[in-house]
Design a protein around this motif. Sequence first.
Motif, PDB file in Angstrom:
ATOM      1  N   ALA A 178       0.833  -1.199   0.000  1.00 57.80           N
ATOM      2  CA  ALA A 178       0.000   0.000   0.000  1.00 57.80           C
ATOM      3  C   ALA A 178       0.869   1.249   0.000  1.00 57.80           C
ATOM      4  CB  ALA A 178      -0.913  -0.009   1.228  1.00 57.80           C
ATOM      5  N   GLU A 179       0.434   2.262  -0.751  1.00 64.04           N
ATOM      6  CA  GLU A 179       1.116   3.551  -0.851  1.00 64.04           C
ATOM      7  C   GLU A 179       2.547   3.407  -1.369  1.00 64.04           C
ATOM      8  OE1 GLU A 179       0.784   5.264   3.007  1.00 64.04           O
ATOM      9  OE2 GLU A 179      -1.380   5.610   2.846  1.00 64.04           O
ATOM     10  N   ARG A 203      -2.406 -10.456   1.586  1.00 61.18           N
ATOM     11  CA  ARG A 203      -3.081  -9.151   1.541  1.00 61.18           C
ATOM     12  C   ARG A 203      -2.796  -8.352   2.802  1.00 61.18           C
ATOM     13  NH1 ARG A 203      -7.894 -12.492  -0.727  1.00 61.18           N
ATOM     14  NH2 ARG A 203      -7.644 -12.191  -2.983  1.00 61.18           N
ATOM     15  N   MET A 256      -3.218  -4.169   1.531  1.00 62.90           N
ATOM     16  CA  MET A 256      -4.211  -3.763   0.534  1.00 62.90           C
ATOM     17  C   MET A 256      -4.833  -5.004  -0.096  1.00 62.90           C
ATOM     18  SD  MET A 256      -1.689  -2.440  -2.506  1.00 62.90           S
ATOM     19  CE  MET A 256      -0.522  -3.537  -3.307  1.00 62.90           C
ATOM     20  N   GLU A 257      -5.991  -4.798  -0.700  1.00 62.10           N
ATOM     21  CA  GLU A 257      -6.691  -5.872  -1.399  1.00 62.10           C
ATOM     22  C   GLU A 257      -6.137  -5.994  -2.815  1.00 62.10           C
ATOM     23  OE1 GLU A 257      -9.104  -8.066  -0.425  1.00 62.10           O
ATOM     24  OE2 GLU A 257      -8.659  -7.347   1.603  1.00 62.10           O
TER      25      GLU A 257
END
Length: 437
Positions: free
Chosen positions: A346-347, A402, A407-408
């Motif tokens: 993520a990010e 995940r 994140m998905e």
Amino acid sequence: MTPWLVRGLLLPAHERLRGRATLAELAALRRGEQHPDAVYRLRREKLAALLEHCRDRVPFYRARLPANGALEVTDFPVLERDTVREHGDALCSDHYPGRLLPSSTGGSSGRPLTFWTDPVKETRHNAHKLRFRTWFGVRPGDRQVDFWGSPVELNKSSRFRRFKDQYLLNQALCSAHDLSPDRLEAYLRFLGRFRPHLVYGYPTVIARVARHAADHPRLLGGWRPDLVVCTSEMLYPQLREAITAGLGAPPVANEYGSRDAGLTAHECREGRLHIAAEHVWVEVDAPDASGVGDLLITNLDGFGMPLIRYRVGDRGRVSAGACPCGSPLPVLDRLEGRRNDFLVGAEGRRIHGSAANYVLREVPQVVQYRLVQRTDRSLDIQVVADADWGEAEARQVAEGLRRTLGMEVPVRFERVSVIPPSASGKYRWVESEALEP
């Protein structure tokens, strides 16, 4: 062959015929371990001499450095593999007194690299290997089996050479490419007969052999190695555990280096990676908050084709602290894999591939896997699993990954019967296409 005869007669004669003073270099290294100040003075002197040699004798560096004045290693540009490919001839010394030897990497990163080495560099590389093994009681001439897959070695292995290595030098080579049940059984029977003191090679391959040994212990005839040295791949905890369990709980040590940059570090009995400080100069480029950055290696003995501040593609951190083992050599206290062994979370957060390994090792039905993160950050996983693998296990892995990424993402599984190694014989557990170039 009796180890003392190899050590005292055949190996010294072999090295003299090859023009190598390996055993004399080994003796010098062992003496130097007793004098830490001398080790650090020697490496500084070797670095200064190498940098001057590059300015005076190597066209690539001569065109990029000031003609006069003191030189520091940071005056040199970081050397990339593509630069070596493009400027290989200009990186060779134009006044090297000896002969240069062609060599190449195994190509596990995708593209093999052809380069030049020299007898002095190779001699000292081999001497450092022998030095580190003596820390575990393994001496020159002791019986050794290599599980190896590099075409460089396998192509050289003529019938005469294999006879000479095994029966005169106590060094046997087993291919890492064929790991069928029949071949594994043959390897175990050979180990039980040859009874090597040292087993050396890729950890994934040695772990496969060890797992087969755990299921068929009688094939080894009570043999146990004095030392297992793993190289060329990341030595993950479950691989170390499998080797220890299947081969009678020998010490398992990690060796870190590359064919082009040279032997860089080796684990001691305390499990810490000691840098071969008399042989290589290690820098950490652009370290993050934890001190981890890209490793830049300068081989202090490679005067024929000097590779200065060579980016090897791995990441790590150097520690200034002393090791309980008592060695004066500096410690590489964190070692991570290649850039594309990292996942993107993520990010845009970069996550080491071992995080995925921890998720999959919690599922006992998984025998082997290969995970590839695509450019859209989705995951494709090839899985070799036992008969109990099913939807629940796949769901456990997907949910764990995940969570790791934060994140998905789509997670796709392909169940296969075997995952072949790369052309070099190595296995890539995790690879990401999602990192920015």
